[in-house]
Design a protein around this motif. Structure first.
Motif, PDB file in Angstrom:
ATOM      1  N   ARG A  47      23.909 -28.151  -4.919  1.00 17.57           N
ATOM      2  CA  ARG A  47      23.754 -28.636  -6.294  1.00 17.57           C
ATOM      3  C   ARG A  47      24.961 -28.298  -7.173  1.00 17.57           C
ATOM      4  O   ARG A  47      25.040 -28.772  -8.301  1.00 17.57           O
ATOM      5  CB  ARG A  47      22.485 -28.052  -6.930  1.00 17.57           C
ATOM      6  N   THR A  48      25.872 -27.476  -6.674  1.00 15.27           N
ATOM      7  CA  THR A  48      27.022 -27.058  -7.481  1.00 15.27           C
ATOM      8  C   THR A  48      28.303 -27.173  -6.675  1.00 15.27           C
ATOM      9  O   THR A  48      28.284 -27.191  -5.427  1.00 15.27           O
ATOM     10  CB  THR A  48      26.875 -25.603  -7.965  1.00 15.27           C
ATOM     11  N   GLU A  50      30.514 -24.838  -6.453  1.00 12.68           N
ATOM     12  CA  GLU A  50      30.680 -23.569  -5.737  1.00 12.68           C
ATOM     13  C   GLU A  50      29.917 -23.582  -4.411  1.00 12.68           C
ATOM     14  O   GLU A  50      30.395 -23.016  -3.412  1.00 12.68           O
ATOM     15  CB  GLU A  50      30.204 -22.402  -6.617  1.00 12.68           C
ATOM     16  N   MET A  93      23.524 -33.515  -6.267  1.00 15.68           N
ATOM     17  CA  MET A  93      24.525 -33.397  -7.327  1.00 15.68           C
ATOM     18  C   MET A  93      24.554 -34.730  -8.071  1.00 15.68           C
ATOM     19  O   MET A  93      25.426 -35.570  -7.854  1.00 15.68           O
ATOM     20  CB  MET A  93      25.892 -33.052  -6.735  1.00 15.68           C
ATOM     21  N   GLU A 109      28.783 -36.543 -11.286  1.00 15.63           N
ATOM     22  CA  GLU A 109      28.731 -35.932  -9.968  1.00 15.63           C
ATOM     23  C   GLU A 109      28.537 -37.032  -8.916  1.00 15.63           C
ATOM     24  O   GLU A 109      28.135 -38.149  -9.233  1.00 15.63           O
ATOM     25  CB  GLU A 109      27.602 -34.910  -9.913  1.00 15.63           C
TER      26      GLU A 109
END
Length: 454
Positions: A47-48, A50, A93, A109
């Motif tokens: 979801r990120t 990172e 995302m 995204e």
């Protein structure tokens, strides 16, 4: 396998790492036929940014291949998993991070659905023009990966023309920012364009800056019936030579019209050798349609019917978007994606008719006629070994025909697994060598989407 999953879960929620074989099997392939796929060792849904970086660092440390995926609506096998890979699904995302009506950009995204972006832009009086037929389900990341087009390309262009900048996670986990958010900018090599159409083989797109346009007026559509595809191709030649810029110029052959009527209850005229749909979103679309209608009649149209209102126009466009699902009801399909110069569209259509006769198979053709991008759809019974053989032979013959006419093996679907043998023929040995060199710079271990393109 155990070490891989343990390492992945160190930087991801447990729910973001899927290993149940019954679940991961759903991520093995996209919608293309005749494309091998393997079993992923794990499916990851980050979801990120990172979390994507963590996945790529883990993959690099353990030398595990990674296959980036969107909604898997592709038609070339570009999102197909390989045995033991990490299937990196980016559908979670899915945030629209920004829409700026002054700079006319959207920051999104990769998991944002194309139609959702269009609707969000519409709230600001703007539009995101690229509109693939699967726009209600395909994602922006997938559109970027394959360089998608759509029905409006003839006037508004393709995905590559709207991608201003990208954030990309490289194979080793580093974050690369390319491009800009300004209307102009020529600093350095154009790495943004390099990633568009790279099919996840150079890096993982995690953010995109996209250009928006003012929303156009509602378009009106004209339907022109022709005795055959060649006459329709001649009409396209006359329309473009006459300096017209329709917002849409689409073609369906007799087979496709019949298939669409079978699923809609007959909204298109059955006695049609080829149907050409032409639309304008100009201040006076009726006048433009009248001018194009005259050109269609001069090219041999048996009937020219302009839509009376927006509702009738939407009905005709819906029929065009149903072309592929309608043909799929005739059996398994191999969907080609050959683009030729507009001046040779008629030759392409006649050539496909000849291939269908020679192979004794049903081949329906729909096309973005305004830019010469044809979609011959070979229908066959996969349980019949001889039909399957003839289907593959038809597919290859269509690609060979396209190259012979000065075209390309793919206008918008990409290469993936399905066409990688043909990519070498189109690019030539020097072209392949250069592209492999670029791949080596970005992905020296060959972990990103292995087995695709080359």
């Amino acid at each position: 396998m155990g070490d891989l999953v343990e390492r992945l879960r160190e930087g991801l929620p447990d729910t973001a790492v899927l290993t149940d074989p019954d679940v991961t099997a759903a991520y093995r392939n996209d919608m293309a036929s005749f494309c091998p796929s393997g079993r992923p060792a794990a499916v990851v849904l980050p979801r990120t940014v990172e979390q994507v970086q963590h996945v790529m660092r883990t993959a690099t440390d353990l030398r595990v291949p990674v296959v980036p995926q969107g909604a898997r609506t592709g038609l070339s096998g570009a999102a197909n998993a390989s045995d033991g890979c990490i299937a990196l699904s980016l559908v979670k995302m899915d945030r629209i991070l920004e829409i700026d009506p002054v700079d006319r950009i959207a920051v999104v995204e990769p998991g944002v659905v194309n139609a959702d972006l269009s609707r969000a832009a519409g709230e600001h009086g703007l539009t995101y023009p690229p509109d693939p037929s699967s726009w209600e389900s395909c994602t922006i990341g997938g559109n970027i990966g394959t360089g998608s087009g759509g029905l409006c390309c003839v006037k508004y262009g393709v995905t590559a023309e709207y991608v201003l900048g990208l954030d990309v996670v490289l194979a080793d986990g580093r974050l690369l920012r390319t491009g800009r958010r300004t209307a102009k900018g020529v600093a350095g090599y154009d790495l943004t364009r390099l990633f568009v159409g790279s099919e996840g083989s150079l890096g993982v797109v995690v953010r995109a800056v996209l250009a928006l346009r003012p929303a156009p007026p509602p378009q009106l559509v004209l339907a022109a019936r022709f005795p055959g595809a060649a006459a329709a191709g001649e009409a396209v030649r006359r329309i473009m030579a006459g300096g017209h810029t329709p917002s849409l110029l689409e073609l369906m052959d007799r087979t496709t019209v019949t298939a669409v009527n079978a699923v809609t209850g007959g909204i298109l005229p059955e006695d049609t050798g080829a149907l050409l749909l032409c639309a304008f979103d100009t201040p006076d679309p009726a006048a433009d349609l009248a001018a194009v209608g005259a050109l269609c009649e001069a090219a041999g149209a048996s009937a020219v019917v302009p839509a009376e209102d927006r509702a009738e126009s939407e009905m005709l466009l819906r029929a065009r978007r149903l072309a592929l699902p309608a043909l799929e009801r005739l059996g398994a399909t191999m969907i080609d994606d050959v683009a030729v110069p507009r001046s040779r569209l008629a030759q392409m259509l006649e050539g496909v008719e000849g291939i269908a006769r020679e192979q004794d198979l049903t081949i329906g053709v729909c096309a973005h006629a305004g830019d010469g991008n044809t979609h011959p759809v070979v229908c066959f019974d996969p349980a019949d070994a001889d039909q399957a053989r003839r289907a593959r032979a038809s597919f290859d013959a269509i690609m060979e025909l396209g190259l012979r006419l000065g075209g390309t093996i793919t206008g918008e679907h990409g290469v993936g697994v399905l066409k990688k043998e043909w990519l070498a023929r189109e690019l030539g040995p020097v072209g392949v060598e250069v592209q492999r060199g670029i791949k080596q710079v970005f992905d020296p271990l060959g972990l990103l989407n292995p087995g695709k393109l080359f």
